[in-house]
Design an enzyme around this catalytic site. Structure first.
Site: not given
Ligand code: GAR
Length: 195
Positions: A90, A109
């Site tokens: 992030m 994404h």
């Molecule tokens: C996921 O939904 C991913 O797509 C999103 O954060 C989450 C992480 O979950 N990514 C973003 O928003 C990137 N800007 P995780 O840590 O359980 O994989």
């Protein structure tokens, strides 16, 4: 075998899906899980899976992105990855950083890009009255959430969906899509995967 580093900021469920997918016969293996948050839940999960972990806390660097990225880069270079997967990472990376990894760095994404770059993708899809939502894996370029699309998975939005429900329904699709794209990418195949 291609060496894969996975960058996370949180729970790391996509990282776990990627790591599991590389067990057994696979053209790639995980060599490092790296977080900008030393407390990220995904670090313990990676450790339990026997994967090397590291963290570079962004906070002490304040506004000095260049210094943060230099530390991040040095942690990454130590693992000599062939491929870097952003999986719920992030922090925005500068063009100077992404340029070095161009063609070797992937991101997932939670929207059907080019729609809804940036944050709050689920709420924005609902506010727009979309009937479909999804997730995208793409190559990382200098522009945020841009770059060649390597795969998309879609779902139908329900009348009773909320941002949280949508996110929860989308996550299992992310866990299918990202490993499918990584396998192809590690084989040198950039044909997009559509689920
Ligand atoms: C996921 O939904 C991913 O797509 C999103 O954060 C989450 C992480 O979950 N990514 C973003 O928003 C990137 N800007 P995780 O840590 O359980 O994989």
């Amino acid at each position: 075998t291609k060496r894969v580093a996975i960058l996370i900021s949180g729970g790391g469920s996509n990282m776990v899906a990627l790591a599991r997918s590389m067990e057994g016969a696979h053209p790639a293996k995980p060599v490092l899980v790296l977080s900008n948050d030393p407390k990220a839940g995904g670090l313990a999960k990676a450790h339990d899976m026997g994967i090397a972990t590291a963290s570079v806390d962004h906070r002490p660097f304040g506004k000095d992105r260049a210094a943060f990225e230099a530390a991040l880069d040095s942690a990454l270079q130590k693992a000599s990855p062939d491929i870097v997967c952003l999986a719920g990472f992030m922090r925005i990376l500068t063009p100077e950083f992404t340029r070095q990894w161009e063609g070797r760095m992937l991101n997932i994404h939670p929207s059907l890009l080019p729609k809804y770059k940036g944050l709050h993708t689920h709420a924005r899809a609902l506010e727009a009255g979309d009937t479909e939502h999804g997730c995208t894996v793409h190559e990382v370029t200098a522009a945020l959430d841009d770059g060649p699309i390597l795969g998309q998975a879609r779902l139908t939005i329900n009348a009773d969906d909320t941002p949280d429900r949508l996110a929860a329904r989308l996550l299992p699709l992310e866990h299918r899509l990202y490993p499918a794209v990584l396998r192809r990418f590690a084989e040198g195949d950039k044909t997009p995967v559509f689920i």
